[in-house]
Design an enzyme around this catalytic site. Structure first.
Site, mmCIF file in Angstrom:
data_model
loop_
_atom_site.group_PDB
_atom_site.id
_atom_site.type_symbol
_atom_site.label_atom_id
_atom_site.label_comp_id
_atom_site.label_asym_id
_atom_site.label_seq_id
_atom_site.Cartn_x
_atom_site.Cartn_y
_atom_site.Cartn_z
ATOM 1 N N TYR A 1 9.148 -6.200 10.541
ATOM 2 C CA TYR A 1 9.282 -6.834 11.847
ATOM 3 C C TYR A 1 8.194 -6.365 12.810
ATOM 4 O O TYR A 1 7.712 -7.148 13.651
ATOM 5 C CB TYR A 1 10.659 -6.515 12.438
ATOM 6 C CG TYR A 1 10.763 -6.848 13.912
ATOM 7 C CD1 TYR A 1 10.991 -8.149 14.336
ATOM 8 C CD2 TYR A 1 10.623 -5.846 14.886
ATOM 9 C CE1 TYR A 1 11.062 -8.460 15.683
ATOM 10 C CE2 TYR A 1 10.694 -6.151 16.234
ATOM 11 C CZ TYR A 1 10.910 -7.457 16.634
ATOM 12 O OH TYR A 1 10.970 -7.746 17.970
ATOM 13 N N TYR B 1 12.336 -9.013 5.065
ATOM 14 C CA TYR B 1 11.706 -8.015 5.927
ATOM 15 C C TYR B 1 12.760 -7.110 6.557
ATOM 16 O O TYR B 1 13.917 -7.495 6.723
ATOM 17 C CB TYR B 1 10.846 -8.671 7.017
ATOM 18 C CG TYR B 1 11.605 -9.339 8.141
ATOM 19 C CD1 TYR B 1 11.899 -8.658 9.317
ATOM 20 C CD2 TYR B 1 12.020 -10.663 8.033
ATOM 21 C CE1 TYR B 1 12.593 -9.267 10.360
ATOM 22 C CE2 TYR B 1 12.698 -11.292 9.070
ATOM 23 C CZ TYR B 1 12.978 -10.588 10.237
ATOM 24 O OH TYR B 1 13.669 -11.197 11.265
ATOM 25 N N CYS B 2 12.320 -5.887 6.889
ATOM 26 C CA CYS B 2 13.147 -4.945 7.647
ATOM 27 C C CYS B 2 12.332 -4.472 8.835
ATOM 28 O O CYS B 2 11.455 -5.201 9.316
ATOM 29 C CB CYS B 2 13.634 -3.797 6.761
ATOM 30 S SG CYS B 2 12.324 -2.788 6.023
ATOM 31 N N TRP B 3 12.587 -3.264 9.321
ATOM 32 C CA TRP B 3 11.908 -2.807 10.532
ATOM 33 C C TRP B 3 10.424 -2.543 10.305
ATOM 34 O O TRP B 3 9.566 -3.033 11.021
ATOM 35 C CB TRP B 3 12.590 -1.553 11.060
ATOM 36 C CG TRP B 3 12.001 -1.040 12.337
ATOM 37 C CD1 TRP B 3 11.217 0.056 12.504
ATOM 38 C CD2 TRP B 3 12.155 -1.617 13.637
ATOM 39 N NE1 TRP B 3 10.868 0.201 13.828
ATOM 40 C CE2 TRP B 3 11.431 -0.814 14.548
ATOM 41 C CE3 TRP B 3 12.826 -2.739 14.124
ATOM 42 C CZ2 TRP B 3 11.361 -1.098 15.909
ATOM 43 C CZ3 TRP B 3 12.759 -3.015 15.490
ATOM 44 C CH2 TRP B 3 12.029 -2.201 16.351
#
Length: 339
Positions: A112, A83-85
């Site tokens: 996130y 996952y990222c932002w």
């Protein structure tokens, strides 16, 4: 939290990860803090295409490094969740590379921010489904140590001070400092997700702030409505306990002196001067006793005069040594099991 993946990988920058991350996630950044800032500047000031091109090269180099180091021991059956932002290009780019290798990688839709919405809902909007029982008692009654003994008796507990990395009092700071508020909330939400709402959860009685962190409103509301078990012990025994529990604070005379100064506004200059005399003289048990009698006990009495909590039982112990704590933990457990 029951996602079924072997490893959760946070590919955001180290600064983003440090602020908060999914519990148990490891940090394998697609871009460093500096690289992310550089690409962002190029995107805004020059060209989105140029930024994506430069960003892709950076991500490829960093993923290559992770493959040669942190991921070098993963076999063909490994299943990572990335996952990222926002669940966009960073996590998507990394996941594509991992999939091409043959790993069963996937990403979190919305990244996130999706996770944070779940945590925010639990901490700010939805009533806590658990039944709390507060472990209460004046300062120095070994509440935290007793709380930590309860799991051995099959009792569910929620250690707010442990998650906040603070002992709760004015002298409660610990080495390393406190986490970010979001990290504290993540720890709370994730811990609560593992606890059975059909059985009571013992929580140490706290104020609405632990150090500089706020107890989230849904948790605080459940604490305010919870019945209590009070722990009582003689002042001298509490003073001896505090001397040991706060040995790290006592060892730094200058820091402790500075921590006492704000209390001049509440307990008079003469009182604080007396504390400082005891501190400089090395009479730490007497100092602990003076703090209990002059500050902590009056503060607790004032707070309890405002609120009238339901007290399930008041448990007294003449000692707070290992045997005394073990006995108190057993008695607390018996009460909780009967609820």
């Amino acid at each position: 939290m029951a996602h079924g993946f072997d490893t959760v990988i946070d590919v955001r920058s180290p600064a983003e990860y440090a602020e908060d991350h999914i519990a148990g996630a490891i940090s394998l950044p697609a871009m460093s803090n500096e690289e992310r800032a550089t690409v962002g500047t190029i995107y805004k000031q020059e060209s989105p295409f140029k930024a994506r091109k430069i960003g892709a090269a950076i991500v490829a180099r960093n993923v290559a490094h992770h493959l040669e180091t942190a991921l070098s021991d993963k076999d063909g059956g490994w299943k990572p969740l990335v996952y990222c932002w926002r669940g966009g290009q960073r996590s998507g780019s990394v996941a594509i590379i991992l999939k091409q290798i043959g790993w069963r990688a996937d990403t979190i839709a919305g990244g996130y921010k999706t996770y944070r919405r779940f945590v925010y809902n639990d901490m700010y909007e939805t009533q806590v489904p658990h039944r709390f029982v507060l472990l209460d008692g004046n300062t120095g009654t070994a509440k935290t140590d007793i709380l930590n003994r309860l799991s051995a008796h099959g009792i569910q507990t929620l250690d707010l001070e442990g998650m906040a990395q603070h002992r709760g009092s004015m002298l409660g700071g610990v080495a390393g400092g406190q986490p970010d508020q979001k990290t504290f909330e993540s720890r709370l939400a994730c811990k609560l997700s593992t606890l059975d709402p059909n059985h009571p959860v013992v929580v140490e009685a706290e104020s609405s702030k632990i150090g500089r962190l706020n107890v989230p409103p849904t948790v605080w509301a459940a604490m305010c409505d919870a019945p209590r078990i009070d722990i009582e012990a003689p002042v001298e025994e509490r003073a001896r306990y505090l001397q040991g529990a706060y040995a790290d604070v006592i060892a730094d005379t200058d820091r402790l002196t500075a921590l006492l100064q704000p209390l001049r506004q509440h307990r008079s200059h003469a009182t604080v001067d007396h504390w400082e005399t005891l501190l400089r003289g090395g009479d730490f048990t007497a100092l602990a006793r003076a703090l209990i009698v002059d500050h902590y006990d009056p503060s607790y009495a004032k707070s309890r005069s405002v609120h009238a909590p339901t007290v399930l039982s008041s448990l007294h112990s003449d000692t707070l040594d290992d045997i005394g704590q073990a006995n108190l933990a057993e008695r607390v457990a018996d009460i909780v099991k009967s609820l």
